[in-house]
Write an enzyme that holds these catalytic residues in place. Structure first.
Site, PDB file in Angstrom:
ATOM      1  N   GLY A 157       1.126  -1.302   0.099  1.00 36.61           N
ATOM      2  CA  GLY A 157       0.060   0.088   0.131  1.00 36.61           C
ATOM      3  C   GLY A 157       0.840   1.203  -0.031  1.00 36.61           C
ATOM      4  NE  ARG A 179      -6.498  -7.257  -0.684  1.00 41.58           N
ATOM      5  CZ  ARG A 179      -7.566  -6.398  -0.481  1.00 41.58           C
ATOM      6  NH1 ARG A 179      -8.665  -6.942   0.321  1.00 41.58           N
ATOM      7  NH2 ARG A 179      -7.367  -5.229  -0.510  1.00 41.58           N
ATOM      8  CB  ALA A 238       1.428  -4.253   9.782  1.00 42.54           C
ATOM      9  NE  ARG A 239      -3.641  -1.988  13.814  1.00 40.78           N
ATOM     10  CZ  ARG A 239      -3.042  -0.970  13.469  1.00 40.78           C
ATOM     11  NH1 ARG A 239      -1.924  -0.770  13.268  1.00 40.78           N
ATOM     12  NH2 ARG A 239      -3.739   0.098  13.330  1.00 40.78           N
ATOM     13  CD  GLU A 268       0.210  -2.968  19.900  1.00 43.79           C
ATOM     14  OE1 GLU A 268      -0.227  -1.879  19.963  1.00 43.79           O
ATOM     15  OE2 GLU A 268       0.699  -3.269  18.640  1.00 43.79           O
ATOM     16  CG  HIS A 287       1.244   0.680  17.807  1.00 42.07           C
ATOM     17  ND1 HIS A 287       0.298  -0.316  17.604  1.00 42.07           N
ATOM     18  CD2 HIS A 287       1.262   1.288  16.483  1.00 42.07           C
ATOM     19  CE1 HIS A 287      -0.430  -0.147  16.509  1.00 42.07           C
ATOM     20  NE2 HIS A 287      -0.002   0.799  15.694  1.00 42.07           N
ATOM     21  CB  ILE A 288       6.458   4.735  18.178  1.00 41.61           C
ATOM     22  CG1 ILE A 288       7.766   3.915  17.728  1.00 41.61           C
ATOM     23  CG2 ILE A 288       5.979   5.103  19.873  1.00 41.61           C
ATOM     24  CD1 ILE A 288       9.024   4.705  18.432  1.00 41.61           C
TER      25      ILE A 288
HETATM   26  O1  LIG Z   1      -1.200   1.901  14.035  1.00 44.09           O
HETATM   27  C1  LIG Z   1      -1.396   2.827  13.738  1.00 44.09           C
HETATM   28  C2  LIG Z   1      -2.129   3.269  12.330  1.00 44.09           C
HETATM   29  O2  LIG Z   1      -3.081   2.443  12.152  1.00 44.09           O
HETATM   30  O3  LIG Z   1      -2.125   4.317  12.137  1.00 44.09           O
END
Ligand SMILES: O=CC(=O)O
Length: 328
Positions: A157, A179, A238-239, A268, A287-288
């Site tokens: 992306g 994808r 990402a996650r 988290e 997560h920064i």
């Molecule tokens: O994790 C942060 C976001 O999705 O912007």
């Protein structure tokens, strides 16, 4: 006419929310470092025309159900896996996110994490602080080269493309999996499309930038780590739940992969006893990805503009559920 009611789930700067206050009553959870408790969010949702939420807030069907007059959930993040978008659409509630404004900032952090992991920067900084530096020595804290290596980006992306651009500056060979194929990325960045398996086998640096969906949950599992080179470094910005963390831990301990740079985790926040933190070949960040003052400000402003747009009957700038149509 009654002014609409907006609830914001963290304390944000007054000057940023001032434009919302011009058109609505605004209430805010008064902390910036403590998440809003679920029962408070539930009660607020009952009264709210708009919610401004963080990616750490779970906005599920029950919250949306409570929001009988809710018109918009503006989430401060590009990701929206914390929101049940389908349930929102069914109820005529718009969901907005904050893409674009955070692309370069998140790509910078992702690439910094890759570099820091490859060059053992956190370990080296700790080493010097602990007074361990006795002499220049040939292999002292030797890492691995980044330049001229192969990067494999999973999720091409906007952020994936911005990372590819940085990689090109380091003379890297860029592979990607997505994808769908991104011909523009192939033409403009010289990125090569691969199957997931081929990318895992060929990349020196595997970088996860794919959103969390039912399809991507635990996409990086035992089998995926086994396919990677033993010298591979895995980066996740990402996650957390795209990765099976137990499988990652085992791959790092057994030497199936060489290291990991992680900005996100399955649950988290993690605390200091998390097993991954005990590994010397892991760099962990809280997560920064988008956390610069400039970008976080832009994200807050975008959320506010989206809320104002919806509450005043115009089109929001960054709507997630494109099939949404305004609740009458
Ligand atoms: O994790 C942060 C976001 O999705 O912007």
């Amino acid at each position: 006419m009654k002014r609409p009611y907006v609830f914001i789930t963290r304390k944000l700067p007054e000057e940023i929310i001032a434009p919302v206050k011009e058109i609505a009553e605004v209430a805010t959870w008064p902390h910036d470092d403590v998440p809003v408790p679920r029962d408070v969010l539930m009660n607020e949702a009952k009264k709210a025309d708009a919610l401004l939420t963080m990616v750490a807030d779970m906005v599920d069907e029950a919250i949306l159900d409570a929001g009988k007059q809710l018109k918009v959930v503006a989430n401060m993040g590009v990701g929206f896996d914390n929101i049940d978008v389908q349930a929102a659409t069914k109820r005529g509630i718009a969901v907005c996110n904050t893409p674009d404004v955070l692309t370069d900032t998140t790509a910078d952090l992702t690439f910094a994490l890759l570099l820091a992991t490859a060059r053992r920067m956190v370990e080296a900084a700790q080493f010097i602080k602990e007074g361990k530096w006795k002499s220049w020595s040939p292999f002292l804290l030797a890492g691995v080269d980044v330049h001229h290596k192969t990067i494999g980006i999973v999720g091409m992306g906007n952020i994936g493309k911005a990372v590819a651009k940085r990689a090109i500056g380091f003379d890297m060979n860029v592979l990607y999996h997505n994808r769908s194929r991104n011909i523009e990325a192939e033409k403009r960045l010289g990125a090569t499309y691969c199957s997931f398996e081929e990318l895992l086998e060929r990349a020196d640096f595997v970088v996860c930038l794919t959103p969390l969906t039912n399809e991507t949950r635990h996409m990086f599992n035992k089998e995926a780590f086994r396919k990677m080179k033993r010298s591979a470094i895995f980066v996740n910005a990402a996650r957390g739940a795209v990765v099976d963390e137990q499988a990652l831990y085992e791959a790092l301990v057994s030497g199936e992969i060489a290291g990991a740079g992680l900005d996100v985790f399955e649950q988290e926040p993690i605390d200091a006893s998390h097993p991954l933190l005990a590994l010397p070949n892991v760099i962990a960040l809280p997560h920064i990805g988008s956390a610069t003052k400039e970008t976080r400000t832009k994200m807050m402003e975008l959320c506010c503009r989206n809320i104002i747009a919806i509450l005043t009957g115009s089109q929001p700038e960054t709507l997630v559920n494109k099939e949404w149509s305004m609740r009458s």
